[in-house]
Design a protein around this motif. Structure first.
Motif, short mmCIF file in Angstrom:
data_model
loop_
_atom_site.label_atom_id
_atom_site.label_comp_id
_atom_site.label_asym_id
_atom_site.label_seq_id
_atom_site.Cartn_x
_atom_site.Cartn_y
_atom_site.Cartn_z
N VAL A 1 33.75 38.60 40.24
CA VAL A 1 34.63 37.95 40.49
C VAL A 1 34.74 37.13 38.75
O VAL A 1 36.28 36.38 38.31
N LEU A 2 33.73 37.14 38.03
CA LEU A 2 34.72 36.66 35.92
C LEU A 2 35.11 37.38 35.63
O LEU A 2 36.17 36.90 35.21
N LEU A 3 35.13 38.81 36.25
CA LEU A 3 36.35 39.47 35.12
C LEU A 3 37.84 39.15 35.75
O LEU A 3 38.84 39.47 35.09
N ILE A 4 37.80 39.53 37.49
CA ILE A 4 38.91 38.93 37.43
C ILE A 4 39.91 37.45 37.26
O ILE A 4 40.76 38.00 36.77
N ALA A 5 38.85 36.26 37.30
CA ALA A 5 39.02 35.24 36.71
C ALA A 5 39.51 35.28 35.39
O ALA A 5 40.95 34.47 34.74
N PHE A 6 38.49 35.96 34.13
CA PHE A 6 39.11 36.03 32.42
C PHE A 6 40.48 37.00 32.82
O PHE A 6 41.58 36.49 32.62
N PHE A 7 40.57 38.36 34.10
CA PHE A 7 42.74 38.28 33.95
C PHE A 7 43.24 37.60 34.28
O PHE A 7 44.21 37.95 33.53
N ILE A 8 43.09 37.23 35.26
CA ILE A 8 43.63 35.97 36.32
C ILE A 8 44.10 34.88 34.77
O ILE A 8 46.02 34.84 34.61
N PHE A 9 43.82 34.48 34.04
CA PHE A 9 43.91 33.04 33.15
C PHE A 9 44.17 33.68 32.07
O PHE A 9 44.44 33.17 31.38
N ILE A 10 44.07 34.80 31.96
CA ILE A 10 45.01 35.18 30.10
C ILE A 10 45.97 36.33 30.11
O ILE A 10 46.09 36.21 31.19
#
Length: 84
Positions: free
Chosen positions: A75-84
């Protein structure tokens, strides 16, 4: 014979497109499309995930921690790659 300099007939130069027309019925009249069920699906998926972790944790704490860590990291990696 040089194919790059060869002239093409006019019919081959015209784009080949298909004309689409809207059907007379709208999407709201279609009985096969489920409307307003997305929240229920998300709740069900989250509930199944919690039940899976609880069931695995009943047998092995290490596997439960590994699954929980993998889910949180995903979840953290998905959120990181979506918002960057």
């Amino acid at each position: 014979m040089n194919l790059l300099l060869q002239e093409l007939p006019a019919s081959e130069l015209a784009p080949k497109t298909v004309q689409e027309s809207q059907p007379p019925s709208t999407a709201q009249e279609d009985p096969l499309i489920a409307h307003n069920l997305q929240k229920g699906q998300y709740v069900g998926i989250i509930g199944l995930g919690i039940a899976l972790i609880a069931a695995v944790g009943f047998f092995s704490r290490r596997v439960e921690y590994a699954i929980a860590f993998a889910v949180i990291l995903s979840v953290l990696l998905i959120a990181f790659f979506i918002f960057i």
